[in-house]
Design a protein around this motif. Structure first.
Motif, PDB file in Angstrom:
ATOM      1  N   THR A 152       4.908   7.792  -5.796  1.00  0.00           N
ATOM      2  CA  THR A 152       3.787   7.192  -5.081  1.00  0.00           C
ATOM      3  C   THR A 152       3.502   7.887  -3.761  1.00  0.00           C
ATOM      4  O   THR A 152       4.391   8.465  -3.126  1.00  0.00           O
ATOM      5  N   GLU A 191       1.749   6.397  -0.375  1.00  0.00           N
ATOM      6  CA  GLU A 191       1.331   5.100   0.138  1.00  0.00           C
ATOM      7  C   GLU A 191       0.921   5.187   1.602  1.00  0.00           C
ATOM      8  O   GLU A 191       1.082   6.226   2.238  1.00  0.00           O
ATOM      9  N   HIS A 192       0.399   4.090   2.105  1.00  0.00           N
ATOM     10  CA  HIS A 192       0.087   3.992   3.532  1.00  0.00           C
ATOM     11  C   HIS A 192       0.451   2.587   4.001  1.00  0.00           C
ATOM     12  O   HIS A 192       0.663   1.668   3.207  1.00  0.00           O
ATOM     13  N   ARG A 198       3.859  -1.549   3.331  1.00  0.00           N
ATOM     14  CA  ARG A 198       3.372  -0.485   2.471  1.00  0.00           C
ATOM     15  C   ARG A 198       2.319  -1.033   1.510  1.00  0.00           C
ATOM     16  O   ARG A 198       2.468  -2.110   0.932  1.00  0.00           O
ATOM     17  N   SER A 199       1.279  -0.241   1.310  1.00  0.00           N
ATOM     18  CA  SER A 199       0.110  -0.691   0.538  1.00  0.00           C
ATOM     19  C   SER A 199       0.442  -1.099  -0.892  1.00  0.00           C
ATOM     20  O   SER A 199      -0.072  -2.097  -1.405  1.00  0.00           O
ATOM     21  N   LEU A 200       1.306  -0.333  -1.571  1.00  0.00           N
ATOM     22  CA  LEU A 200       1.586  -0.609  -2.985  1.00  0.00           C
ATOM     23  C   LEU A 200       2.123  -2.010  -3.198  1.00  0.00           C
ATOM     24  O   LEU A 200       1.793  -2.670  -4.188  1.00  0.00           O
ATOM     25  N   GLU A 228      -0.673  -4.867  -3.184  1.00  0.00           N
ATOM     26  CA  GLU A 228      -1.893  -4.714  -3.985  1.00  0.00           C
ATOM     27  C   GLU A 228      -2.303  -6.024  -4.641  1.00  0.00           C
ATOM     28  O   GLU A 228      -3.467  -6.444  -4.569  1.00  0.00           O
ATOM     29  N   GLY A 277       7.949   6.894   0.175  1.00  0.00           N
ATOM     30  CA  GLY A 277       7.290   6.284  -0.969  1.00  0.00           C
ATOM     31  C   GLY A 277       8.339   5.803  -1.948  1.00  0.00           C
ATOM     32  O   GLY A 277       9.509   5.638  -1.604  1.00  0.00           O
TER      33      GLY A 277
END
Length: 296
Positions: free
Chosen positions: A162, A164-165, A242-244, A247, A268
């Protein structure tokens, strides 16, 4: 001898055993055949190769230079063949695929998608072991690890899954309830949640957002992102995450993004395995599904 012609397997096995022991008798005992049969197979191999592999003395065998060079090549090949056959067709093929997985990744991303995986791979058997901190040098008996980190594993095969941000999230209405529709002016007065173990911090996000001043300490720290997400959903505070891993929460509205400012992540999620190990079919299918779902 044609280079494309492999010697007979029985002849190779006979030579490999006889060369290891430097004895036809012990080789015959290991292979469960007569000494004469081993001798015949070794001679057959020598004829096939066109070179002697042993010097035959009255009471012992001595490897020629060619035989001594050939032995490790052959031993490695036979070991690989035995282990591969066992892994693909023996008891190893029937055992579950054991995956050590970062606890937050398992809860927030992997487990909700398992029904779709099993629709595609109905015969797959999984054993999931949740972890907080990634392995460093060994997977402790697991086939794979899906770990959260920065790719700096030693002695293991690592594949990044991944990119990510980081973003700031909160329960719906949280900034308004606390009078902070504009985080830029009120961040210092709002309760914040932090997750331990990351290089990226609230201070870095603050710099990215161009917010001056010193932030007070978070009101809560935890070692797993899942706990922090649940705390944020309850309305406890703002969470840098973390964005993931958010979600689904952002999609179902249980969390909202509290600021448009994001922070790039150095790390990540990674797929980690023992280097050089044979990959079973079920494991290969699982890894391929994982890459596809993560957009790799």
């Amino acid at each position: 001898m044609s280079r494309s012609t492999l010697p007979p397997l029985n002849a190779l096995r006979a030579f490999e055993a006889a060369a290891r022991y430097e004895s036809l008798t012990q080789a015959a005992r290991e292979l469960g055949v007569s000494q004469a049969a081993v001798s015949q197979q070794v001679k057959l191999l020598e004829e096939h190769l066109g070179q002697p592999l042993f010097l035959r003395h009255p009471r012992r065998l001595e490897l020629t230079d060619t035989g001594r060079a050939y032995l490790p090549i052959l031993s490695t090949a036979l070991t690989t063949l035995r282990e591969g056959t066992q892994a693909l067709f023996g008891d190893d093929a029937q055992r579950p695929l054991t995956v050590r997985v970062a606890a937050s990744f398992a809860r927030q991303w992997l487990v909700p998608r398992l029904p779709e995986l099993y629709r595609k791979q109905p015969s797959l058997r999984l054993r999931l072991l949740a972890i907080t901190w990634p392995s460093q040098h060994t997977l402790e008996g697991a086939d794979l690890e899906i770990a959260n980190g920065y790719g700096d594993w030693q002695g293991l095969e690592v594949e990044r899954l991944t990119r990510e941000h980081w973003l700031v999230v909160a329960a719906p209405g949280f900034p308004i309830r606390h009078g902070a529709a504009d985080l830029k002016t009120r961040l210092h007065s709002l309760p914040r949640i932090a997750v331990q173990g990351y290089r990226e911090t609230w201070q870095q996000w603050q710099q990215q957002a161009n917010i001056a001043g010193t932030l007070p300490e978070p009101i809560m720290e935890t070692d797993t992102t899942s706990l922090a997400i649940e705390a944020a959903k309850s309305g406890l505070g703002l969470l840098l995450v973390r964005s993931l891993l958010v979600e689904q929460a952002l999609a179902d509205g249980s969390l909202v993004q509290a600021s448009p400012v994001t922070l790039a992540s150095d790390g990540g999620h990674y797929l980690v395995r023992e280097a050089g190990r044979l990959v079973r079919p079920g494991e290969a299918a699982f890894c391929q599904w994982l890459r596809q779902e993560l957009g790799g």
